[in-house]
Enzyme design. Structure first.
Site, PDB file in Angstrom:
ATOM      1  N   HIS A 209       0.797  -1.235   0.000  1.00 28.57           N
ATOM      2  CA  HIS A 209       0.000   0.000   0.000  1.00 28.57           C
ATOM      3  C   HIS A 209       0.828   1.282   0.000  1.00 28.57           C
ATOM      4  O   HIS A 209       0.294   2.371  -0.157  1.00 28.57           O
ATOM      5  CB  HIS A 209      -0.939   0.026   1.216  1.00 28.57           C
ATOM      6  CG  HIS A 209      -0.240   0.395   2.492  1.00 28.57           C
ATOM      7  ND1 HIS A 209       0.514  -0.502   3.205  1.00 28.57           N
ATOM      8  CD2 HIS A 209      -0.166   1.569   3.168  1.00 28.57           C
ATOM      9  CE1 HIS A 209       1.014   0.102   4.269  1.00 28.57           C
ATOM     10  NE2 HIS A 209       0.632   1.359   4.276  1.00 28.57           N
TER      11      HIS A 209
HETATM   12  C1  UD1 Z   1      -1.745   5.842   6.042  1.00 25.05           C
HETATM   13  C2  UD1 Z   1      -0.428   6.332   6.640  1.00 25.05           C
HETATM   14  C3  UD1 Z   1       0.605   5.213   6.598  1.00 25.05           C
HETATM   15  C4  UD1 Z   1       0.079   3.938   7.220  1.00 25.05           C
HETATM   16  C5  UD1 Z   1      -1.256   3.575   6.593  1.00 25.05           C
HETATM   17  C6  UD1 Z   1      -1.839   2.353   7.251  1.00 25.05           C
HETATM   18  C7  UD1 Z   1       0.044   8.742   6.283  1.00 25.05           C
HETATM   19  C8  UD1 Z   1       0.887   9.714   5.554  1.00 25.05           C
HETATM   20  N1  UD1 Z   1       0.126   7.446   5.901  1.00 25.05           N
HETATM   21  O1  UD1 Z   1      -1.488   5.575   4.665  1.00 25.05           O
HETATM   22  O2  UD1 Z   1       1.743   5.627   7.309  1.00 25.05           O
HETATM   23  O3  UD1 Z   1       1.007   2.882   7.000  1.00 25.05           O
HETATM   24  O4  UD1 Z   1      -2.151   4.680   6.725  1.00 25.05           O
HETATM   25  O5  UD1 Z   1      -2.797   1.745   6.436  1.00 25.05           O
HETATM   26  O6  UD1 Z   1      -0.673   9.132   7.182  1.00 25.05           O
HETATM   27  N2  UD1 Z   1      -8.877   5.168   1.680  1.00 25.05           N
HETATM   28  C9  UD1 Z   1     -10.147   4.666   1.515  1.00 25.05           C
HETATM   29  N3  UD1 Z   1     -10.775   4.151   2.610  1.00 25.05           N
HETATM   30  C10 UD1 Z   1     -10.186   4.105   3.833  1.00 25.05           C
HETATM   31  C11 UD1 Z   1      -8.879   4.599   3.982  1.00 25.05           C
HETATM   32  C12 UD1 Z   1      -8.238   5.132   2.882  1.00 25.05           C
HETATM   33  O7  UD1 Z   1     -10.712   4.684   0.428  1.00 25.05           O
HETATM   34  O8  UD1 Z   1     -10.832   3.641   4.789  1.00 25.05           O
HETATM   35  C13 UD1 Z   1      -8.218   5.783   0.541  1.00 25.05           C
HETATM   36  C14 UD1 Z   1      -8.054   7.289   0.779  1.00 25.05           C
HETATM   37  O9  UD1 Z   1      -9.189   7.990   0.425  1.00 25.05           O
HETATM   38  C15 UD1 Z   1      -6.864   7.605  -0.070  1.00 25.05           C
HETATM   39  C16 UD1 Z   1      -6.024   6.335   0.019  1.00 25.05           C
HETATM   40  O10 UD1 Z   1      -6.907   5.285   0.413  1.00 25.05           O
HETATM   41  O11 UD1 Z   1      -7.241   7.811  -1.410  1.00 25.05           O
HETATM   42  C17 UD1 Z   1      -4.873   6.473   0.978  1.00 25.05           C
HETATM   43  O12 UD1 Z   1      -5.330   6.758   2.290  1.00 25.05           O
HETATM   44  P1  UD1 Z   1      -4.476   7.698   3.288  1.00 25.05           P
HETATM   45  O13 UD1 Z   1      -5.103   7.729   4.610  1.00 25.05           O
HETATM   46  O14 UD1 Z   1      -4.196   8.974   2.619  1.00 25.05           O
HETATM   47  O15 UD1 Z   1      -3.072   6.983   3.397  1.00 25.05           O
HETATM   48  P2  UD1 Z   1      -2.670   5.450   3.602  1.00 25.05           P
HETATM   49  O16 UD1 Z   1      -2.024   4.944   2.380  1.00 25.05           O
HETATM   50  O17 UD1 Z   1      -3.778   4.621   4.143  1.00 25.05           O
END
Ligand code: UD1
Length: 360
Positions: A209
Site C-alpha cells: 500500500h
Molecule cells: C496511512 C499512513 C501510513 C500507514 C497507513 C496504514 C500517512 C501519511 N500514511 O497511509 O503511514 O502505514 O495509513 O494503512 O498518514 N482510503 C479509503 N478508505 C479508507 C482509507 C483510505 O478509500 O478507509 C483511501 C483514501 O481515500 C486515499 C487512500 O486510500 O485515497 C490512501 O489513504 P491515506 O489515509 O491517505 O493513506 P494510507 O495509504 O492509508
C-alpha cells in the site's frame, strides 16, 4: 483525575490504542477522550477494529480523509485544536507516523499541552516518505517519547535528544502486546480461512500500500510480476488497501494473486498464524510476521525495524521482481528459531506507567 486526549486515524493506530485504552479503562486513574480524525473511514479499515478490539468509541469523529497531505494535515490541525480547546486535557497521546499523528502533536504543542508519542524514535532515513517527515517533527515537539527498540533510542541520541528537555524511554513495542493479548481469541473470532477457502501452511500473505510502490506504476507492476511468479508455487493472498485497489483497476493490471477485502485484526492474525511467509511494504506487518514466527520479505528500500533484518528474520528487496522471487526461494529453504526477545515485555504496563509519571 488527569485527562488525556488520544488521536487515532489510521488502521495501525487502532491496534496500538486497543492495548493502551484497555489498560487505562481497567486502572481507572486517567480519563481518556478518543478523537478519530477520520483518515481511515471504510468499515473494514476502521469500525471493525473498534468493534473487534473493544476500543472505546471516539467522542469526536472529525471525518477528514481522502485529501492531499497538506489539506488533510491542515484540516486535522484546525479541528484537533478546537477539540483541545473544549477538552483542556493534561496531555495528548499520538501514535506512530501518520498525518493524524503530526497534526495532533502540532495542535497540542502550540497550546502548551504535553505531547506523548508512542512508537517514537524510528527512522527510515528516507525523507521522501511522508511518515519520516511526520515522525521527525512529532518527536522533536514531544515531551515524552516512548520508544519500541534500542535502535529508536540510538536514533534519538544521534539527533541530540540527550541535550533537549524531551524525555525518552525504552518501553518495548506496543504491537507485540496486541499480538500476545489477542492471539488466543483468534480460533473463536476469525473466519477468514473458511470465508476465503484457505488451507493452513499453503499460502503466502502479502500486503502492498505504500505510495512509493503504488504511485510508481513500474514498481507496482514489478511487485505483482513477482507475486504472480510465486503464485505458481503457492497461493498468494493479498488483503487489498483501497489505494492499491484503485490503481490496479485504473491500470487494468491483471493478477493471479487472490485479492481479498481488507480484514479486521482477528482475521489478520489468523492469516499470519497460518501463512508460510509474508511479503509486505507495511511497517507493522513486518513485526507481526516475526511475532508469528514467519519470515518477511520487505518490498521497500529500507526499514525502521532493522533488528529484523540484522537477525535474519526479514530481508529488504524493494520492488524488484527478481529480488523478491529470490528472497522467496531463500526463505523457503531456511529454518531459524524466532525465539529472540527483540521487542520487550509488559509493554502496555511500561507505557502506562510512563504516562502516569509525566502527568504528575
Ligand atoms: C496511512 C499512513 C501510513 C500507514 C497507513 C496504514 C500517512 C501519511 N500514511 O497511509 O503511514 O502505514 O495509513 O494503512 O498518514 N482510503 C479509503 N478508505 C479508507 C482509507 C483510505 O478509500 O478507509 C483511501 C483514501 O481515500 C486515499 C487512500 O486510500 O485515497 C490512501 O489513504 P491515506 O489515509 O491517505 O493513506 P494510507 O495509504 O492509508
Amino acid at each position: 483525575m488527569k485527562k488525556i486526549v488520544s488521536i487515532l486515524g489510521a488502521r495501525p493506530q487502532f491496534v496500538k490504542a486497543a492495548v493502551l485504552s484497555r489498560i487505562i479503562a481497567e486502572k481507572n486513574d486517567i480519563e481518556e477522550v478518543i478523537v478519530h480524525t477520520g483518515q481511515h473511514y471504510d468499515a473494514n479499515m476502521s469500525a471493525v477494529f473498534f468493534d473487534d478490539m473493544h476500543i472505546p468509541q471516539p467522542k469526536y469523529n472529525l471525518n477528514i480523509n481522502g485529501l492531499s497531505h497538506g489539506a488533510m494535515t491542515g484540516q486535522m490541525l484546525e479541528k484537533i485544536e478546537e477539540v483541545l480547546q473544549i477538552e483542556k486535557p493534561d496531555a495528548i497521546v499520538v501514535y506512530g507516523d501518520t498525518n493524524s499523528t503530526v497534526a495532533g502533536a502540532l495542535a497540542a504543542k502550540k497550546m502548551h499541552i504535553k505531547v506523548i508519542h508512542i512508537e517514537a524514535g524510528l527512522r527510515s532515513f528516507n525523507m521522501k516518505m511522508p511518515e519520516e517527515i511526520n515522525r521527525i517533527i512529532t518527536d522533536r515537539i514531544s515531551d515524552l517519547l516512548l520508544c519500541p527498540t534500542q535502535k529508536a533510542i540510538d536514533n534519538l541520541i544521534a539527533e541530540g535528544f540527550e541535550n533537549l528537555e524531551t524525555q525518552f524511554v525504552l518501553t518495548g513495542d506496543i504491537m507485540k502486546e496486541a499480538v500476545t493479548y489477542y492471539s488466543a481469541m483468534v480460533p473463536k473470532k476469525a473466519t477468514v480461512l473458511q470465508d476465503c477457502n484457505l488451507t493452513s501452511d499453503a499460502f503466502i500473505l502479502a500486503t502492498i500500500h505504500r505510495p512509493e510502490n503504488t504511485d510508481t506504476i513500474e514498481n507496482l507492476k514489478s511487485i505483482f510480476k513477482a507475486l504472480d511468479e510465486i503464485s505458481k508455487i503457492h497461493q498468494v493472498v493479498l488483503p487489498i488497501h483501497p489505494r492499491t485497489k484503485k490503481i490496479l483497476e485504473k491500470h487494468q493490471i491483471k493478477t493471479q494473486v487472490k485479492l481479498i477485502d481488507p480484514v479486521g485484526y482477528f482475521d489478520m492474525l489468523a492469516l499470519l498464524q497460518n501463512c508460510k511467509m509474508v511479503i509486505t511494504d507495511s511497517g507493522g506487518l513486518q513485526k507481526e510476521a516475526f511475532f508469528n514466527k514467519k519470515f518477511c520479505i520487505i518490498a521497500r528500500e529500507e526499514t525502521e525495524w532493522v533488528e529484523l533484518v540484522d537477525n535474519g528474520f526479514a530481508t529488504i528487496v524493494g520492488s524488484d521482481t527478481q529480488k523478491i522471487t529470490t528472497a522467496f526461494k531463500d526463505f523457503s529453504n531456511k529454518e531459524i528459531s524466532f525465539e529472540k526477545p527483540l521487542y520487550g515485555t509488559d509493554v502496555g504496563a511500561n507505557i502506562y506507567n510512563e504516562i502516569l509519571k509525566v502527568l504528575g
